[in-house]
Design a protein around this motif. Structure first.
Motif, short mmCIF file in Angstrom:
data_model
loop_
_atom_site.label_atom_id
_atom_site.label_comp_id
_atom_site.label_asym_id
_atom_site.label_seq_id
_atom_site.Cartn_x
_atom_site.Cartn_y
_atom_site.Cartn_z
N ASP A 18 17.12 -13.71 -3.07
CA ASP A 18 16.63 -12.33 -3.11
C ASP A 18 17.24 -11.62 -4.32
O ASP A 18 18.39 -11.85 -4.67
CB ASP A 18 17.04 -11.58 -1.85
CG ASP A 18 16.43 -12.14 -0.58
OD1 ASP A 18 16.86 -11.74 0.51
OD2 ASP A 18 15.51 -13.01 -0.68
N THR A 47 3.45 -0.50 -8.57
CA THR A 47 3.56 0.55 -7.59
C THR A 47 3.89 1.88 -8.25
O THR A 47 4.36 1.93 -9.39
CB THR A 47 4.62 0.19 -6.52
OG1 THR A 47 4.60 1.14 -5.46
CG2 THR A 47 6.02 0.15 -7.13
N LYS A 57 0.93 1.23 -3.61
CA LYS A 57 1.63 -0.06 -3.74
C LYS A 57 0.62 -1.19 -3.84
O LYS A 57 0.92 -2.34 -3.52
CB LYS A 57 2.60 -0.27 -2.59
CG LYS A 57 2.00 -0.18 -1.20
CD LYS A 57 3.11 -0.39 -0.16
CE LYS A 57 2.53 -0.32 1.25
NZ LYS A 57 3.57 -0.53 2.29
N SER A 58 -0.57 -0.86 -4.31
CA SER A 58 -1.66 -1.82 -4.34
C SER A 58 -1.43 -3.00 -5.27
O SER A 58 -2.05 -4.04 -5.12
CB SER A 58 -2.97 -1.11 -4.73
OG SER A 58 -2.85 -0.58 -6.04
N LEU A 60 1.50 -4.63 -5.75
CA LEU A 60 2.54 -5.56 -5.32
C LEU A 60 1.89 -6.88 -4.94
O LEU A 60 1.00 -6.91 -4.09
CB LEU A 60 3.34 -4.97 -4.15
CG LEU A 60 4.12 -3.70 -4.47
CD1 LEU A 60 4.80 -3.16 -3.20
CD2 LEU A 60 5.15 -3.94 -5.55
N SER A 62 2.74 -9.60 -3.28
CA SER A 62 2.86 -10.18 -1.94
C SER A 62 3.83 -9.34 -1.14
O SER A 62 4.47 -8.42 -1.66
CB SER A 62 3.37 -11.62 -2.04
OG SER A 62 4.75 -11.65 -2.31
N ASP A 63 3.94 -9.68 0.15
CA ASP A 63 4.87 -8.93 1.00
C ASP A 63 6.32 -9.28 0.70
O ASP A 63 7.23 -8.76 1.34
CB ASP A 63 4.54 -9.12 2.47
CG ASP A 63 4.58 -10.57 2.90
OD1 ASP A 63 4.18 -10.86 4.04
OD2 ASP A 63 5.01 -11.43 2.10
N ARG A 64 6.56 -10.16 -0.26
CA ARG A 64 7.94 -10.43 -0.68
C ARG A 64 8.46 -9.33 -1.60
O ARG A 64 9.66 -9.25 -1.85
CB ARG A 64 8.02 -11.78 -1.40
CG ARG A 64 7.67 -12.98 -0.54
CD ARG A 64 7.92 -14.29 -1.28
NE ARG A 64 7.05 -14.45 -2.44
CZ ARG A 64 7.43 -14.29 -3.69
NH1 ARG A 64 8.70 -13.97 -3.98
NH2 ARG A 64 6.58 -14.48 -4.69
N PHE A 66 9.05 -5.40 -2.52
CA PHE A 66 9.27 -4.14 -1.82
C PHE A 66 9.95 -3.17 -2.78
O PHE A 66 10.86 -3.55 -3.51
CB PHE A 66 10.16 -4.39 -0.60
CG PHE A 66 10.62 -3.15 0.11
CD1 PHE A 66 11.92 -2.67 -0.06
CD2 PHE A 66 9.76 -2.45 0.93
CE1 PHE A 66 12.34 -1.52 0.59
CE2 PHE A 66 10.17 -1.30 1.58
CZ PHE A 66 11.47 -0.84 1.42
N GLU A 68 11.47 0.98 -3.31
CA GLU A 68 11.87 2.20 -2.63
C GLU A 68 12.45 3.19 -3.63
O GLU A 68 12.95 2.80 -4.69
CB GLU A 68 12.88 1.90 -1.52
CG GLU A 68 14.15 1.27 -1.99
CD GLU A 68 15.09 0.94 -0.82
OE1 GLU A 68 14.71 1.15 0.34
OE2 GLU A 68 16.21 0.47 -1.11
N GLN A 80 12.05 -10.69 -2.41
CA GLN A 80 12.66 -11.61 -1.46
C GLN A 80 12.16 -13.03 -1.73
O GLN A 80 11.02 -13.23 -2.16
CB GLN A 80 12.32 -11.21 -0.03
CG GLN A 80 12.86 -9.84 0.37
CD GLN A 80 12.45 -9.45 1.77
OE1 GLN A 80 11.32 -9.73 2.19
NE2 GLN A 80 13.34 -8.79 2.49
#
Lengths: 114, 113
Positions: A18, A47, A57-58, A60, A62-64, A66, A68, A80
């Motif tokens: 990560d 993002t 956040k269109s 990004l 993959s869900d890896r 993130f 903030e 991640q």
């Protein structure tokens, strides 16, 4: 500082590790953007934040991935379980308003996944 | 078809010549157009923006836009070795995302002394 500051400047990660990339925008800039630039390619949108709100956040991949910006200033892009295809330069930009006319890009973080 | 297309080059011109960089885009509703310069290992730097058909001049740089042909160009007059860089064309597409830039791959320009 006077410009957009990104750290680290370079990051080497082992596959599966990560990573967290930091962006410190220009003081007072409401809008913050992350872009990914692969070798030999133009930057690609990831993002967009307006203050602390992540409005888009269109991009990004993959869900890896993130991102903030909890207090509306510094932003962190977290990846991640890094993969080789994540190797790229990650660019942060900020602007007073949410349009590109006043974009200021940071120097970027070059991520190499080995 | 890629959304924004540029000849990747390299484009090589002698010092003092005019360098011509070209870009086409696929979204006919695109509204705003930008040229960025990126030195090797550095971040993109905005050098020109153009929003309406015609020419826009700023010093040695002229941006040209033809929306009917979906074509944007950048001319650099009296090219200098310090102009050697990758030039990125970027557009804002139609729709609500007026903050999002779509970039081409860039054209590498080399100005030879």
């Amino acid at each position: 500082g006077a410009g957009v500051s990104q750290s680290p400047r370079y990051k080497v990660a082992k596959r599966g590790q990560d990573v967290a990339l930091r962006c410190d925008p220009i003081s007072g800039h409401v809008s913050l953007f992350w872009y990914q630039q692969a070798l030999g390619q133009g930057p690609e949108f990831l993002t967009y934040f307006q203050n602390e709100a992540q409005l888009d956040k269109s991009g990004l991949p993959s869900d890896r991935f993130f991102a903030e910006r909890p207090e509306g200033s510094v932003s962190t892009l977290k990846i991640q379980r890094t993969q080789q295809e994540d190797s790229a330069v990650y660019l942060c930009a900020s602007s007073v308003r949410g349009n590109p006319y006043g974009y200021t890009f940071g120097s970027g973080t070059r991520l190499t996944v080995v | 078809q890629k959304e924004v297309e540029q000849n990747s080059g390299p484009l090589s011109v002698p010092e003092g010549a005019i360098a011509s960089l070209n870009c086409t885009y696929s979204d006919r509703g695109s509204q705003s157009f930008f040229w960025y310069r990126q030195y090797s290992g550095k971040s993109p730097e905005l050098i020109m923006s153009i929003y309406s058909n015609g020419d826009k001049e700023d010093g040695r740089f002229t941006a040209q836009l033809n929306k009917a042909s979906q074509y944007v160009s950048l001319l650099i007059r009296d090219s200098q070795p310090s102009d050697s860089a990758t030039y990125l064309c970027a557009v804002i597409r139609s729709g609500g995302s007026n903050y999002k830039l779509t970039f081409g791959k860039g054209t590498l320009l080399t100005v030879n002394p």
